[in-house]
Design a protein around this motif. Structure first.
Motif, mmCIF file in Angstrom:
data_model
loop_
_atom_site.group_PDB
_atom_site.id
_atom_site.type_symbol
_atom_site.label_atom_id
_atom_site.label_comp_id
_atom_site.label_asym_id
_atom_site.label_seq_id
_atom_site.Cartn_x
_atom_site.Cartn_y
_atom_site.Cartn_z
ATOM 1 N N GLU A 75 0.841 -1.196 0.000
ATOM 2 C CA GLU A 75 0.000 0.000 0.000
ATOM 3 C C GLU A 75 0.876 1.245 0.000
ATOM 4 N N ILE A 76 0.511 2.210 -0.836
ATOM 5 C CA ILE A 76 1.192 3.507 -0.832
ATOM 6 C C ILE A 76 0.606 4.347 0.291
ATOM 7 N N ASP A 77 1.451 4.799 1.189
ATOM 8 C CA ASP A 77 1.003 5.543 2.355
ATOM 9 C C ASP A 77 0.296 6.834 1.938
ATOM 10 N N ASP A 78 -0.865 7.091 2.558
ATOM 11 C CA ASP A 78 -1.648 8.312 2.335
ATOM 12 C C ASP A 78 -2.174 8.441 0.905
ATOM 13 N N VAL A 79 -2.289 7.327 0.183
ATOM 14 C CA VAL A 79 -2.876 7.347 -1.164
ATOM 15 C C VAL A 79 -4.055 6.375 -1.186
ATOM 16 N N ASP A 80 -5.236 6.884 -1.474
ATOM 17 C CA ASP A 80 -6.425 6.034 -1.520
ATOM 18 C C ASP A 80 -6.371 5.082 -2.706
ATOM 19 N N ASP A 81 -7.026 3.944 -2.568
ATOM 20 C CA ASP A 81 -7.131 2.948 -3.642
ATOM 21 C C ASP A 81 -5.770 2.571 -4.210
ATOM 22 N N SER A 82 -4.804 2.303 -3.303
ATOM 23 C CA SER A 82 -3.443 1.995 -3.752
ATOM 24 C C SER A 82 -2.980 0.606 -3.317
ATOM 25 N N ASN A 83 -3.916 -0.228 -2.844
ATOM 26 C CA ASN A 83 -3.530 -1.562 -2.382
ATOM 27 C C ASN A 83 -3.263 -2.511 -3.551
ATOM 28 N N ASN A 84 -2.325 -3.408 -3.333
ATOM 29 C CA ASN A 84 -2.098 -4.539 -4.226
ATOM 30 C C ASN A 84 -1.998 -5.768 -3.321
ATOM 31 N N ASP A 85 -3.088 -6.542 -3.248
ATOM 32 C CA ASP A 85 -3.140 -7.708 -2.365
ATOM 33 C C ASP A 85 -2.812 -8.976 -3.151
ATOM 34 N N ARG A 86 -2.056 -9.871 -2.537
ATOM 35 C CA ARG A 86 -1.668 -11.137 -3.177
ATOM 36 C C ARG A 86 -2.102 -12.313 -2.320
ATOM 37 N N PHE A 87 -2.787 -13.279 -2.937
ATOM 38 C CA PHE A 87 -3.035 -14.566 -2.292
ATOM 39 C C PHE A 87 -2.473 -15.652 -3.194
ATOM 40 N N SER A 88 -1.588 -16.484 -2.659
ATOM 41 C CA SER A 88 -0.939 -17.524 -3.446
ATOM 42 C C SER A 88 -1.126 -18.878 -2.780
ATOM 43 N N ILE A 89 -1.365 -19.889 -3.599
ATOM 44 C CA ILE A 89 -1.458 -21.258 -3.104
ATOM 45 C C ILE A 89 -0.811 -22.171 -4.134
ATOM 46 N N GLY A 90 -0.146 -23.204 -3.644
ATOM 47 C CA GLY A 90 0.533 -24.086 -4.577
ATOM 48 C C GLY A 90 0.887 -25.416 -3.945
ATOM 49 N N TYR A 91 1.385 -26.309 -4.790
ATOM 50 C CA TYR A 91 1.835 -27.621 -4.338
ATOM 51 C C TYR A 91 3.172 -27.917 -5.012
ATOM 52 N N HIS A 92 4.174 -28.283 -4.204
ATOM 53 C CA HIS A 92 5.500 -28.637 -4.693
ATOM 54 C C HIS A 92 5.765 -30.098 -4.339
ATOM 55 N N HIS A 93 6.172 -30.872 -5.329
ATOM 56 C CA HIS A 93 6.429 -32.298 -5.091
ATOM 57 C C HIS A 93 7.807 -32.664 -5.628
ATOM 58 N N SER A 94 8.669 -33.182 -4.755
ATOM 59 C CA SER A 94 10.029 -33.547 -5.143
ATOM 60 C C SER A 94 10.055 -34.965 -5.710
ATOM 61 N N LEU A 95 10.387 -35.069 -6.975
ATOM 62 C CA LEU A 95 10.563 -36.375 -7.587
ATOM 63 C C LEU A 95 11.932 -36.958 -7.239
ATOM 64 N N SER A 96 12.885 -36.071 -6.957
ATOM 65 C CA SER A 96 14.231 -36.448 -6.537
ATOM 66 C C SER A 96 14.840 -35.235 -5.859
ATOM 67 N N LYS A 97 16.108 -35.326 -5.487
ATOM 68 C CA LYS A 97 16.769 -34.181 -4.863
ATOM 69 C C LYS A 97 16.917 -33.014 -5.839
ATOM 70 N N ARG A 98 16.879 -33.315 -7.124
ATOM 71 C CA ARG A 98 17.131 -32.264 -8.115
ATOM 72 C C ARG A 98 15.927 -31.907 -8.972
ATOM 73 N N THR A 99 14.843 -32.649 -8.860
ATOM 74 C CA THR A 99 13.699 -32.420 -9.745
ATOM 75 C C THR A 99 12.415 -32.255 -8.937
ATOM 76 N N THR A 100 11.716 -31.157 -9.206
ATOM 77 C CA THR A 100 10.466 -30.840 -8.512
ATOM 78 C C THR A 100 9.383 -30.505 -9.528
#
Length: 348
Positions: A291-316
């Motif tokens: 949010e930009i301080d003292d500026v109306d309508d300046s929010n940028n909200d982020r919601f993130s969801i994911g799944y990470h699966h390791s097939l090996s030590k080097r591959t995901t």
């Protein structure tokens, strides 16, 4: 024929010490997948793509060290971003195509490095966000970095500054888990040309404490461009704790720009969680706001969801989704309000 064999044998014997002394490693990362960006704001159009670097940028690197004796080592590291979808540099990531490249000297005193280096801020925040520096869901999508506000004023885009040119840095040894990084550059935004007065002086300090499941840290850096009477001051605080059943992380920061007689401030934060659901799989979540301080309508909200699966030590393999609420006066201005990525990351 015999003379040729003898000559080859002599040449091989002469070259043997050089090969024995060399210690160069070729390494890197390949990240490829499918992405969709939609529910756009402004003039952006929905898109589908086969893209490189959805979770982390693809790159190739060369690094090496030499033992000088008495506990001293000298080494180097040079990296170049690779775009496996097109095998060419794209204008909008040209600056980030030049990754780290530096020479270092290390010993009991710590490490001194000189060259192009990742900012302490980017290294610290990237260690807290489970989405890393993903272009789809990572913290950089709504968190200014480096001279981000200054870039916004000069170009209209709050492009992140994640690496600094012409930099000298010192990384301390670990003091019972506490490591301090200090970096300075007198010319972060150009090539140190004598006729260019737009040099950006930047110095940064970042203490980080790691002990078992606990991480605590901070970042402070200041950017000065005397030619336009600009000063940008950034600070961040962050922590993470791994409870076993869940790892929680949080960060809060402020970015203030003073330009001439004017000034502006951005407040930003994120919360994140990593939940193991199997021996090889994690569900990851994050929520953040800018949010930009003292500026109306300046929010940028982020919601993130994911799944990470390791097939090996080097591959995901991974799947990730980001949802954004971009208000009209935010730094993002306009952009995609939903993003999805599905891909594979392989390190070598």
């Amino acid at each position: 024929m015999q003379k040729k064999l003898i000559a080859l044998a002599v040449a091989a014997a002469a070259a043997a010490p050089a090969f024995a002394q060399s210690n160069v490693t070729v390494y890197g990362r390949v990240d490829m997948g499918y992405s969709y960006s939609g529910s756009h704001s402004g003039d952006a159009e929905s898109r589908n793509g086969i893209d490189s670097g959805l979770l982390q940028p693809s790159f190739i690197g060369f690094k090496g060290t030499e033992d000088l004796g008495n506990g001293l080592k000298v080494g180097f590291d040079v990296q170049t971003r690779l775009n496996f979808d097109t095998n060419e540099e794209r204008d909008y990531i040209a600056s980030s195509s030049r990754r780290d490249s530096y020479l270092f000297l290390s010993g009991g005193f710590g490490t001194v490095a000189a060259g192009r280096l990742t900012t302490p801020q980017n290294a610290f925040l990237g260690s807290l966000d489970p989405f890393l520096d993903s272009a789809i869901t990572g913290f950089s999508t709504n968190y200014t970095q480096g001279a981000g506000l200054l870039n916004f004023v000069l170009s209209g885009k709050a492009d992140p500054v994640t690496r600094l040119d012409n930099t000298v840095a010192y990384i301390s040894p670990s003091f019972s888990g506490l490591t301090v990084t200090v970096a300075y550059t007198a010319s972060a935004l150009n090539d140190e040309r004598a006729d260019d007065d737009l040099d950006a002086n930047i110095w940064a300090v970042s203490p980080v404490y790691k002990n078992g499941p606990l991480t605590l840290g901070a970042n402070y850096h200041k950017v000065k461009v005397d030619a336009i009477d600009a000063t940008e001051t950034v600070w961040d605080l962050g922590a993470a704790y791994d409870f076993g059943v869940v790892k929680l992380a949080a960060a809060y920061g402020q970015d203030k720009l003073e330009l001439g007689g004017d000034d502006g401030k951005v407040k930003q934060w994120f919360l994140a969680a990593t939940v193991p659901v199997s021996a090889a799989g994690n569900v990851v979540l994050a929520y953040g706001q800018q949010e930009i301080d003292d500026v109306d309508d300046s929010n940028n909200d982020r919601f993130s969801i994911g799944y990470h699966h390791s097939l090996s030590k080097r591959t995901t393999v991974y799947a990730q989704y980001g949802d954004y609420d971009i208000e009209e006066n935010s730094l993002a201005g306009e952009g995609y309000e939903s993003k999805f990525g599905l891909g594979v990351r392989h390190t070598f």
